[in-house]
Design a protein around this motif. Structure first.
Motif, PDB file in Angstrom:
ATOM      1  N   LEU A  36      25.089  56.483  55.109  1.00  0.00           N
ATOM      2  CA  LEU A  36      25.261  56.666  53.639  1.00  0.00           C
ATOM      3  C   LEU A  36      26.535  56.886  53.148  1.00  0.00           C
ATOM      4  CD1 LEU A  36      21.949  58.061  52.136  1.00  0.00           C
ATOM      5  CD2 LEU A  36      22.875  55.838  51.936  1.00  0.00           C
ATOM      6  N   HIS A  37      27.338  58.002  54.020  1.00  0.00           N
ATOM      7  CA  HIS A  37      28.469  58.416  53.946  1.00  0.00           C
ATOM      8  C   HIS A  37      29.420  57.009  54.356  1.00  0.00           C
ATOM      9  CE1 HIS A  37      32.562  59.965  54.783  1.00  0.00           C
ATOM     10  NE2 HIS A  37      32.180  61.212  53.852  1.00  0.00           N
ATOM     11  N   PHE A  38      29.143  56.237  55.158  1.00  0.00           N
ATOM     12  CA  PHE A  38      29.898  55.266  55.320  1.00  0.00           C
ATOM     13  C   PHE A  38      29.829  54.157  54.231  1.00  0.00           C
ATOM     14  CE2 PHE A  38      30.058  50.917  57.674  1.00  0.00           C
ATOM     15  CZ  PHE A  38      31.664  50.726  57.722  1.00  0.00           C
ATOM     16  N   ALA A  39      28.580  53.938  53.973  1.00  0.00           N
ATOM     17  CA  ALA A  39      28.229  52.967  52.624  1.00  0.00           C
ATOM     18  C   ALA A  39      28.925  53.451  51.280  1.00  0.00           C
ATOM     19  CB  ALA A  39      26.814  52.793  52.370  1.00  0.00           C
ATOM     20  N   PHE A  40      28.800  54.726  51.001  1.00  0.00           N
ATOM     21  CA  PHE A  40      29.484  54.741  49.701  1.00  0.00           C
ATOM     22  C   PHE A  40      30.792  54.984  49.533  1.00  0.00           C
ATOM     23  CE2 PHE A  40      25.097  55.572  48.511  1.00  0.00           C
ATOM     24  CZ  PHE A  40      24.828  55.514  47.055  1.00  0.00           C
ATOM     25  N   SER A  41      31.519  55.527  51.006  1.00  0.00           N
ATOM     26  CA  SER A  41      32.847  55.547  51.072  1.00  0.00           C
ATOM     27  C   SER A  41      33.590  54.155  51.165  1.00  0.00           C
ATOM     28  CB  SER A  41      33.207  56.519  52.255  1.00  0.00           C
ATOM     29  OG  SER A  41      32.819  57.687  52.184  1.00  0.00           O
ATOM     30  N   GLY A  80      19.052  46.655  56.874  1.00  0.00           N
ATOM     31  CA  GLY A  80      19.837  47.848  56.415  1.00  0.00           C
ATOM     32  C   GLY A  80      19.968  47.621  54.932  1.00  0.00           C
ATOM     33  N   LEU A  81      20.867  48.373  54.369  1.00  0.00           N
ATOM     34  CA  LEU A  81      20.859  48.223  52.759  1.00  0.00           C
ATOM     35  C   LEU A  81      22.401  48.154  52.478  1.00  0.00           C
ATOM     36  CD1 LEU A  81      21.838  51.323  51.405  1.00  0.00           C
ATOM     37  CD2 LEU A  81      19.481  51.793  52.254  1.00  0.00           C
ATOM     38  N   GLU A 122      27.990  49.229  53.045  1.00  0.00           N
ATOM     39  CA  GLU A 122      26.471  49.220  53.815  1.00  0.00           C
ATOM     40  C   GLU A 122      26.257  50.243  54.745  1.00  0.00           C
ATOM     41  OE1 GLU A 122      25.022  46.035  57.452  1.00  0.00           O
ATOM     42  OE2 GLU A 122      26.883  45.514  56.635  1.00  0.00           O
ATOM     43  N   ALA A 123      24.861  50.636  54.585  1.00  0.00           N
ATOM     44  CA  ALA A 123      24.226  51.469  55.422  1.00  0.00           C
ATOM     45  C   ALA A 123      23.242  51.099  56.302  1.00  0.00           C
ATOM     46  CB  ALA A 123      23.687  52.717  54.329  1.00  0.00           C
TER      47      ALA A 123
END
Length: 367
Positions: free
Chosen positions: A95-100, A31-32, A47-48
Motif C-alpha cells: 500500500l505504501h508503494f501504491a499510494f506513493s 492485485g489492486l 498498484e498494490a
C-alpha cells in the motif's frame, strides 16, 4: 495539490503457465490499483500487489487497508514537487508503494514531466533488462542461450538445491553464453554456510554479478562475500528489516535491527521489491551497495513504475529485474509494455503507463 477523490479497482490477470507458490500453484496474478484525483482534475495511478505464497500480507488485508488509508489521504494537501506518504499512515509495504506511486505520478503530471524524470534529477532514457531464467534444467539452458542471443547481458538464475548440482548448471550456462554476459544467482536462503562456500568455490566467479541471499542465517552473508570474493545481495534480509520498521517503527528488537542494518550495509547489492518492502531510504540504512529494482509479477502499471525508479536511481549498467511481466497473459494496460529487447526505452514505457483501462478491472469503491 489537494486529493479530492480516490478510486480502488481489483484485477485478475492469468499467467501463461502456473506459478509455484509454496505448496500450491497460482494460475493468475491478483492485485489492486488505486487512482488519486487532485483538485486540478488530474489523476495518478498506483498498484498494490501482495503475492500469495510470498507476501506476509494477504490481498484481503490490503483491500481493507486501502480503504482506511484512502479516508486519511482524501482532502490532504501534498507538495507538488516532492509528495510523500507518512510512514505512520500504513503498515503495508504494497500500500505504501501504491499510494506513493500514485502521488508521484500525479505530481509528475502536475509538473508536466515524465515520471522517471520527476523521480530523479539525472535519469536514463533506457534501462537494461535482466532475463529471468526459470524452469527445469533443460529449459533453463535453452532460455539462457536465447536471452544471450537476443542481446541480453544480465541473466537471473534460481539456485538453492544441491550445491554441486547447481554449480554444474551455472558452469554449463556460463559456458554457453557470451563472455560479456553476467549471471545473478538467487538461493533464497537455502544453504548453510558450508554449503554456500562449497557452491561459491565451484562456480566461475568472474561471470557472477552477485549471489543473492545464499544462507539461512543472514549474518553469514558478509562471511560468504569476503571468503571467495563473490559479491552478495540482500533481498529477504531487507524485507525482514522492513517488516520490523513497519510494525514497530524500529523501536522494538533493536539488537535484531542492528544486525540486519549491518549486513545490509555490507552487502554489495540491495535487491528492492517495492511490493514487498519499503524504500531503502525509510529503513535507516546507510547503504553503499548498488540498488537493483526487482519485480514480483506486477501488472504493466506496477512494472512501469519500477522501471521509472530504475531509470532514476540505479547505475547505467545495472539491469532491472522485471522479466516477471512476460509471464502474464493479459494486462490492465491497453498498450502492453515493450520489454522483449535488451533495454527498455523509457518514452515507450511512459506512453504505455498512461493507458490504464478501468474496464479491465472491477471497481471496488470510490471515496
Amino acid at each position: 495539490m489537494v486529493i479530492n477523490s480516490i478510486s480502488c479497482f481489483t484485477y485478475t490477470l492469468p499467467f501463461h503457465a502456473p506459478l509455484p507458490a509454496g505448496d500450491t500453484l497460482l494460475t493468475a496474478r491478483e492485485g489492486l490499483l488505486v487512482a488519486l484525483e487532485a483538485d486540478t482534475g488530474r489523476m495518478g495511478w498506483g498498484e498494490a500487489a501482495p503475492l500469495r505464497g510470498f507476501s506476509r500480507e494477504s490481498l484481503e488485508e490490503v483491500i481493507r487497508g486501502a480503504y482506511e488509508l484512502a479516508l486519511q489521504v482524501r482532502g490532504m494537501r501534498f507538495d507538488r514537487e516532492s509528495p510523500s506518504l507518512e510512514l505512520r499512515m500504513t503498515r503495508s509495504p504494497s500500500l505504501h508503494f501504491a499510494f506513493s506511486s500514485a502521488l508521484q505520478a500525479l505530481a509528475a503530471r502536475e509538473r508536466g514531466v515524465a515520471l522517471h524524470r520527476h523521480l530523479g534529477a539525472h535519469t536514463r532514457e533506457t534501462v537494461p533488462l535482466c532475463a529471468l531464467i526459470d524452469g527445469d534444467v533443460e529449459t533453463k539452458c535453452v532460455r539462457a542461450r536465447r536471452a544471450a542471443e537476443r542481446g541480453c547481458r544480465t541473466l537471473k538464475l534460481k539456485v538453492g538445491g544441491k550445491p554441486w548440482k547447481d554449480a554444474e548448471l551455472v558452469r554449463t550456462i556460463a559456458g554457453d553464453i557470451a563472455p560479456n554476459c553476467r549471471l545473478r544467482l538467487d538461493a533464497n536462503r537455502a544453504w548453510n554456510r558450508e554449503e554456500a562456500l562449497r557452491f561459491c568455490g565451484d562456480i566461475p566467479a568472474d561471470r557472477i554479478e552477485f549471489l543473492e541471499e545464499p544462507v539461512k542465517d543472514f549474518r553469514d552473508i558478509p562471511v560468504i562475500q569476503e571468503a571467495l570474493g563473490i559479491p552478495c545481495a540482500v533481498d529477504e534480509t531487507l524485507q525482514q528489516l522492513s517488516r520490523i520498521v513497519l510494525e514497530s517503527g524500529g523501536t522494538d528488537g533493536q539488537q535484531e535491527t542492528g544486525h540486519l542494518r549491518s549486513v545490509i550495509e555490507q552487502a554489495r547489492f540491495i535487491v528492492w521489491k517495492p511490493s514487498f518492502c519499503l524504500p531503502v531510504s525509510l529503513l535507516g540504512v546507510n547503504a553503499v551497495g548498488s540498488v537493483i529494482l526487482s519485480a514480483a509479477y506486477e501488472s504493466g502499471l506496477g512494472t512501469a513504475v519500477l522501471l521509472a525508479h530504475a531509470a532514476a536511481m540505479t547505475e547505467p549498467d545495472r539491469a532491472a529485474g522485471v522479466d516477471t511481466y512476460s509471464r502474464l497473459a493479459s494486462d490492465v494496460l491497453d498498450l502492453p509494455l515493450a520489454l522483449d529487447d535488451p533495454e527498455a526505452v523509457m518514452v515507450q514505457v511512459e506512453s504505455a503507463r498512461e493507458t490504464v483501462n478501468p474496464t479491465r478491472m472491477n471497481l471496488l469503491w470510490h471515496v
